[in-house]
Write an enzyme that holds these catalytic residues in place. Structure first.
Site, short mmCIF file in Angstrom:
data_model
loop_
_atom_site.label_atom_id
_atom_site.label_comp_id
_atom_site.label_asym_id
_atom_site.label_seq_id
_atom_site.Cartn_x
_atom_site.Cartn_y
_atom_site.Cartn_z
N HIS A 1 -26.49 -63.51 26.37
CA HIS A 1 -26.15 -63.43 27.77
C HIS A 1 -26.64 -62.01 28.43
CE1 HIS A 1 -24.21 -64.07 31.59
NE2 HIS A 1 -24.26 -65.50 31.14
N ASP B 1 -19.50 -62.13 21.75
CA ASP B 1 -19.22 -62.85 22.94
C ASP B 1 -18.97 -64.21 22.51
OD1 ASP B 1 -19.50 -64.58 25.20
OD2 ASP B 1 -21.69 -63.73 25.54
N GLN C 1 -18.85 -69.16 24.59
CA GLN C 1 -19.01 -70.64 24.23
C GLN C 1 -18.39 -71.02 23.08
OE1 GLN C 1 -20.87 -72.34 26.41
NE2 GLN C 1 -21.48 -70.68 27.85
N LYS D 1 -14.20 -71.07 31.67
CA LYS D 1 -14.92 -72.15 30.56
C LYS D 1 -13.99 -72.91 29.58
CE LYS D 1 -19.57 -69.80 30.46
NZ LYS D 1 -19.49 -68.90 31.54
N CYS E 1 -29.10 -67.06 32.57
CA CYS E 1 -28.52 -65.63 32.27
C CYS E 1 -29.25 -65.21 30.79
CB CYS E 1 -27.21 -65.23 32.34
SG CYS E 1 -26.51 -65.62 34.07
#
Length: 459
Positions: A168, A245, A248, A271, A414
């Site tokens: 991202h 990261d 997700q 999220k 992104c």
């Protein structure tokens, strides 16, 4: 195209109004009942997890542009259950006050709930101590915190930072800035033949010059899942740190930071069924203790003199000013809700939905789905980015919304470097969460086929 009538959105709600207040003890009791009832229903196979949890999300029970809303944009942001909405309302109605700054009842209550949110996040990702959790505005700020505090203090000319081309922008741009300031070098891992970041190439790229590896856990475009445990072992073998990261992954699966052994990990509340405006950084205690402040001001100090200041211990050192109190409490409520269902249960259900979505999308004519094909050995996240020959993804997303009430995302998500590598400027993306159902997927596929037929009629 001139004949396309664009309808303005309309939002008649089909669900009852949200109750205005509830105590935290009632919430906890409700979560225990929720978990027990979900377990029993799922075991019996009578209803899906999506069908069981949909009533908890008021926003899903409405019509958009004359059609029942089908929300498939969960990789961008998730919807919020009633429990989270109530927690925010309860904070502002019952004990709104600044934290750590008063001895009166409201301030003490707000402080207790805010600090409880720290503990809830720590337990949710199995951090060893809540002092390893720093609240930030979002995951982007969390990565910038590491970049400016740890990166500028530890990176030197020709030190190497390894990333993948599927990161991202939030995980790329801060390190570009740091590299420009320090002389460090960014090195990027490409994709393998399955359109997954090539972990073998990544392993080969790691050397004694490597000081940091920055990787996603789950790709927001490809739906691929990286072996973080292996990557951490390879990096630590040469003394490098690892930043994950997990935006997700944390909302969709069990994430154990002690098991992963990552040095830093970031995620966003919005999220994971929590409010916008707050995210968090996990950092190992020994690292956070050595890092200088990211921002200066109130809350992050120990003592202030005219010629110098001393700083608080982590995490307060990195939380300058009044924090996002209501948002933190709302995130805590979201964690209670997710934990009440069970993250393994959520993950197992979403894997079924992921395969169903992929199989159904494969039936659409002239479609190109990005990322790995699911198999017994390859698990995809519950999202698919795709393009359809000769139809722009934004046209697809617009028609789906305005003619069918289906919400997906279009654009580069992104992830422009990844799209450039794939040879496209943009893609459409459908992404699911545990409150989605096979019926949602069926409605989406039917609407997508209608969309394709409409645009092909102009050829």
């Amino acid at each position: 195209m001139e004949g396309l009538v664009v309808k303005l959105p309309s939002f008649p709600f089909l669900s009852p109004n949200i109750s205005s207040s509830s105590s935290s003890s009632t919430f906890r009791l409700g979560f225990r009942r929720l978990s027990a009832s979900i377990s029993a229903a799922v075991k019996e196979g009578s209803v899906s997890l999506g069908q069981l949890t949909r009533p908890d999300f008021p926003i899903l029970h409405q019509e958009v542009n004359g059609s029942k809303l089908v929300y498939l944009d969960n990789a961008a942001t998730s919807q919020k259950p009633t429990a989270v909405l109530k927690s925010l309302q309860n904070y502002y109605e019952a004990y709104n006050s600044n934290v750590h700054r008063g001895i009166h009842y409201l301030s003490a209550k707000a402080t207790d709930e805010y600090e409880l949110a720290w503990k809830k996040v720590a337990a949710f990702i199995n951090a060893s101590d809540s002092a390893e959790i720093v609240f930030t505005r979002n995951a982007t700020e969390a990565i910038n915190l590491v970049a400016y505090s740890w990166g500028l203090s530890n990176l030197k000319p020709r030190d190497e930072i390894i990333l993948t081309i599927a990161e991202h922008h939030s995980a790329i741009v801060p390190w570009q800035i740091v590299a420009q300031k320090t002389g460090a070098i960014l090195k990027f891992v490409s994709l393998d033949e399955n359109e997954v970041p090539d972990v073998e190439k990544l392993r080969e790229m790691i050397s004694t010059s490597t000081k940091l590896v920055v990787v996603h856990h789950v790709s927001n475009v490809l739906g691929s899942v990286l072996p973080i445990e292996d990557i951490v072992i390879w990096a630590h073998a040469v003394g490098a740190k690892v930043l994950v990261d997990a935006c997700q992954s944390v909302p969709h699966m069990v994430v154990d930071v002690q098991g992963l052994d990552a040095d830093f990990l970031v995620a966003s509340s919005h999220k994971m069924c929590g409010p916008t405006g707050i995210g968090f950084l996990f950092g190992k205690s020994n690292l956070l203790l050595t890092m200088p402040p990211f921002l200066g001001g109130g809350e992050m100090i120990s003592d202030v003199f005219l010629d110098h200041s001393t700083y608080a211990e982590p995490p307060s050192r990195f939380e300058a000013g009044t924090p996002a109190i209501g948002e933190a409490i709302g995130l805590g409520a979201a964690i209670d809700y997710l934990s009440g269902i069970g993250m393994q249960k959520i993950h197992d259900y979403e894997m079924e939905l992921a395969n169903y979505l992929y199989e159904k999308l494969c039936s659409v004519a002239n479609i190109r789905i990005y990322g790995p094909k699911p198999s017994d050995d390859v698990h995809r996240a519950a999202l698919c980015s795709f393009n359809i020959e000769n139809i722009h993804p934004t046209d697809i997303a617009t028609f789906l919304d305005q003619q069918h009430g289906v919400a997906i995302r279009s654009g580069h998500h992104c992830a422009q470097p990844l799209h450039h590598h794939l040879g496209v400027n943009a893609s459409a993306r459908a992404s699911l969460h545990f409150y989605n159902t096979e019926e949602d997927v069926d409605n989406f596929i039917q609407s997508l086929n209608d969309t394709v037929s409409f645009f092909n009629s102009f050829k």
